[in-house]
Design a protein around this motif. Structure first.
Motif, PDB file in Angstrom:
ATOM      1  N   GLU A 444      -4.960  12.983  -4.959  1.00 52.82           N
ATOM      2  CA  GLU A 444      -4.864  11.765  -5.776  1.00 52.82           C
ATOM      3  C   GLU A 444      -5.638  11.914  -7.083  1.00 52.82           C
ATOM      4  OE1 GLU A 444      -4.559   8.844  -1.843  1.00 52.82           O
ATOM      5  OE2 GLU A 444      -6.354   8.855  -3.104  1.00 52.82           O
ATOM      6  N   ILE A 445      -6.845  12.460  -6.997  1.00 55.18           N
ATOM      7  CA  ILE A 445      -7.642  12.665  -8.212  1.00 55.18           C
ATOM      8  C   ILE A 445      -6.940  13.635  -9.150  1.00 55.18           C
ATOM      9  CG2 ILE A 445      -9.807  13.632  -9.091  1.00 55.18           C
ATOM     10  CD1 ILE A 445     -11.212  12.482  -6.641  1.00 55.18           C
ATOM     11  N   MET A 448      -4.089  11.799 -10.912  1.00 51.59           N
ATOM     12  CA  MET A 448      -4.601  10.917 -11.950  1.00 51.59           C
ATOM     13  C   MET A 448      -5.137  11.724 -13.131  1.00 51.59           C
ATOM     14  SD  MET A 448      -6.526   7.971  -9.667  1.00 51.59           S
ATOM     15  CE  MET A 448      -6.798   6.879 -11.051  1.00 51.59           C
ATOM     16  N   HIS A 449      -5.754  12.871 -12.851  1.00 57.30           N
ATOM     17  CA  HIS A 449      -6.252  13.735 -13.924  1.00 57.30           C
ATOM     18  C   HIS A 449      -5.100  14.234 -14.786  1.00 57.30           C
ATOM     19  CE1 HIS A 449      -7.254  17.732 -15.578  1.00 57.30           C
ATOM     20  NE2 HIS A 449      -8.431  17.190 -15.820  1.00 57.30           N
ATOM     21  N   GLU A 485      -4.073   3.413  -9.822  1.00 58.99           N
ATOM     22  CA  GLU A 485      -5.471   3.338  -9.367  1.00 58.99           C
ATOM     23  C   GLU A 485      -5.611   2.341  -8.221  1.00 58.99           C
ATOM     24  OE1 GLU A 485      -9.465   1.448  -9.291  1.00 58.99           O
ATOM     25  OE2 GLU A 485      -7.722   0.575 -10.316  1.00 58.99           O
ATOM     26  N   TYR A 488      -4.121   3.964  -5.032  1.00 57.05           N
ATOM     27  CA  TYR A 488      -4.942   5.011  -4.441  1.00 57.05           C
ATOM     28  C   TYR A 488      -6.242   4.460  -3.868  1.00 57.05           C
ATOM     29  CZ  TYR A 488      -1.849   8.663  -6.140  1.00 57.05           C
ATOM     30  OH  TYR A 488      -0.785   9.487  -6.338  1.00 57.05           O
ATOM     31  N   HIS A 510     -15.722   8.620  -4.535  1.00 56.44           N
ATOM     32  CA  HIS A 510     -14.280   8.669  -4.783  1.00 56.44           C
ATOM     33  C   HIS A 510     -13.823   7.419  -5.527  1.00 56.44           C
ATOM     34  CE1 HIS A 510     -10.091   9.867  -3.785  1.00 56.44           C
ATOM     35  NE2 HIS A 510      -9.889   8.558  -3.794  1.00 56.44           N
ATOM     36  N   ILE A 514     -12.156   7.245  -9.471  1.00 56.93           N
ATOM     37  CA  ILE A 514     -10.826   6.752  -9.852  1.00 56.93           C
ATOM     38  C   ILE A 514     -10.946   5.488 -10.708  1.00 56.93           C
ATOM     39  CG2 ILE A 514      -9.738   7.803  -7.847  1.00 56.93           C
ATOM     40  CD1 ILE A 514      -9.559   5.079  -6.547  1.00 56.93           C
ATOM     41  N   ARG A 518      -9.592   5.149 -14.626  1.00 56.03           N
ATOM     42  CA  ARG A 518      -8.793   4.049 -15.168  1.00 56.03           C
ATOM     43  C   ARG A 518      -9.395   3.549 -16.477  1.00 56.03           C
ATOM     44  NH1 ARG A 518      -9.704  -1.093 -15.034  1.00 56.03           N
ATOM     45  NH2 ARG A 518     -11.233  -0.912 -13.343  1.00 56.03           N
TER      46      ARG A 518
END
Length: 565
Positions: A444-445, A448-449, A485, A488, A510, A514, A518
């Motif tokens: 997930e990270i 998003m990255h 965001e 997740y 964590h 996230i 955002r």
């Protein structure tokens, strides 16, 4: 063989104890000690006393030399007062050797016990670091006792006697051995204490112990030169001047050893006390000889030791030409180009953050955190450059562009601060506590990255070209990222309810990451607002309306305002 291993282990423990005390004191009181030294240069006596006191706490004249050298390099103090500080530092470390040689065996278990309790229970607090210092002091005292016990059988072993006789048959050789041991152990204090302990147990004679002490002082001067070798400006001249003091003392005491030896013996002191008193006399003599001549030594060092050029920072302004300030449009273009470079550094920090999550590379964390300094430097340069542009000379279009550049640089500077905090959290929590994200959390990270990088590039493109379609896409990406965001965060909570161990251990970190991602994305996407507002694509407010009493009531359909014109 076992006896020799026990001796080596005791010596290693002694060196390790001095290292723990030095690093612990610097972590707890480092800023205070630096402030004391920087404010002590009003006169020679205060400089001398501050150098003595700081080194007595840190137990390392090399550490004091590094602090004084940094002050000289920054132009905060001149070379003369810095050399007086070093004279006090040398006397301070000599006095601490005498204190630590006293029979303090009863303190050792108390220091270690309470130090371990405080350090483990409050590791990241000031009390925890003081506990670390207590552990180091306890280990030093314990190690000295172990050295005495381990070296006692050596006095009865003929083979060992032959070895020490061959190594210590010449005073110059003893001095050389002392200097080498000091550089290898990175601690003159440990070598001086070791020399006194060996003399006390009969492994070496008092004269040989004195020669080792002279070598330890020379080694201390060499260490100071090594730790300041790359100090920019005039910083390394402090260590060179201190080495001149040490070398002069070496020459004097090399010839004075024979008359001094019976003088010390006549007082009836123990062999260890004689060696340590010789160490104090060595540094006190140097202090007396050079106390009023440090300015002369400073001039000599300045003449023959060249200044080291300051290293070029990784990122320095390239496009901010002051000659273009008379032409506002050209100056704005230069500022925009420099702002894009800030974006490049931000992307580098983002990539480094993801690599840290994958590899737990502490060195990479330090490198990425340093990049925030580059961002701050470019931000300050762009801001000051923009303030030099005459606002009266700007038309409406250039005025808007001026505001866009200023706003983007501010936003990117905020992003750098957020990334710095994320990296610090990764270092202290994930790496420091050896935690790992779950596979789903890592994925997930990473997703998003990937979106962050794309939105950063899209935002910089919108900033550069002002394309309306790209601005609309960027605003849509902001809403999509916000929804991502939230989703997740929900899946993370699902993993917590499913008792996923890795998710439980890293839950706070964590969710913080996230959430910060955002916020970073919002800064990237804010580039779209000036373009959309100018095109009339934004409402003046997200609220439909508000009642004066605080109760919100929707307006009739025919009264709902349309897009701002």
């Amino acid at each position: 063989m076992l006896t020799l291993l026990n001796l080596l282990a005791a010596v290693a423990l002694l060196v390790w104890g001095t290292h723990i005390v030095r690093t612990g004191i610097l972590r707890v009181f480092g800023s205070d000690l630096r402030r004391i030294l920087s404010k002590s240069v009003a006169n020679r006596f205060s400089s001398f006393v501050s150098g003595l006191g700081v080194t007595a706490l840190v137990q390392s004249s090399s550490a004091t030399s590094l602090i004084a050298s940094s002050f000289v390099a920054q132009g905060l103090i001149t070379l003369g007062p810095a050399l007086v500080i070093m004279l006090g530092a040398d006397v301070g470390t000599a006095l601490m050797a005498v204190v630590l040689s006293l029979d303090l065996r009863w303190i050792s278990p108390a220091c270690i016990f309470f130090g371990v309790v405080f350090f483990l229970s409050r590791k990241n607090t000031r009390a925890g670091q003081i506990g670390r210092v207590a552990i180091g002091l306890g280990l030093i005292i314990l190690a000295l006792g172990l050295v005495s016990e381990a070296s006692a059988p050596l006095t009865q072993a003929p083979g060992i006697k032959v070895v020490f006789a061959s190594l210590s048959g010449d005073t110059m050789l003893d001095i050389l051995i002392g200097a080498i041991l000091t550089v290898m152990s990175w601690s003159s204090l440990a070598v001086v204490l070791l020399s006194g302990t060996f003399a006390a147990t009969g492994v070496i004679s008092v004269g040989e112990g004195m020669a080792l002490v002279i070598g330890a002082n020379i080694g201390s001067g060499l260490l100071a030169v090594l730790v300041t070798l790359k100090t920019p400006g005039d910083g390394r001249r402090v260590a060179v001047g201190n080495l001149i003091f040490k070398t002069t003392g070496c020459v004097i005491f090399y010839f004075a050893m024979k008359p001094i030896l019976p003088l010390l013996s006549s007082y009836g002191a123990s062999p260890m006390a004689q060696v340590l008193h010789f160490h104090v006399a060595f540094n006190l003599t140097i202090a007396v000889l050079f106390f009023f001549f440090t300015d002369h030594v400073a001039r000599l060092v300045t003449r023959f030791v060249p200044s080291v050029a300051a290293p070029v920072s990784q990122v320095e302004p390239r496009h901010l030409d002051n000659g273009a300030l008379v032409t506002p449009a050209l100056a704005l273009a230069n500022a925009a180009r420099e702002t894009l470079r800030i974006g490049d550094v931000i992307e580098q920090m983002l990539d480094g953050m993801l690599k840290v999550i994958r590899t737990d590379d502490k060195q990479l964390v330090a490198e990425m955190i340093k990049l925030d300094d580059d961002i701050d430097r470019l931000y300050t340069a762009v801001k000051l450059y923009l303030t030099q542009i005459s606002r009266e000379a700007l038309d409406e279009k250039d005025g808007r562009r001026w505001a866009e550049i200023m706003q983007l640089t501010i936003n990117l500077e905020h992003v750098g601060d957020i990334l710095e905090r994320i990296l610090q959290d990764l270092r202290d929590k994930k790496i420091g506590e050896r935690l790992n994200f779950s596979e789903e959390g890592t994925r997930e990270i990473e997703e998003m990255h990937d979106k962050l990088i794309k939105n950063l590039r899209l935002g910089l493109s919108v900033f550069l070209n002002g394309d309306l379609a790209s601005a609309k896409q960027l605003l849509a990406e902001k809403e999509a990222f916000r929804d991502l965001e939230r989703r997740y965060a929900g899946t993370h909570l699902d993993r917590l309810s499913g008792q996923t161990v890795q998710s439980i251990e890293t839950s706070s970190l964590h969710l913080d990451i996230i959430s910060d991602m955002r916020r970073i994305n919002s800064f990237f996407c804010s580039t779209a607002y000036p373009i959309l507002e100018q095109a009339g694509e934004l409402r003046s407010s997200r609220l439909r309306t508000s009642a004066p009493t605080g109760a919100y009531k929707p307006l009739p359909a025919d009264q709902v305002p349309g897009p701002a014109k």
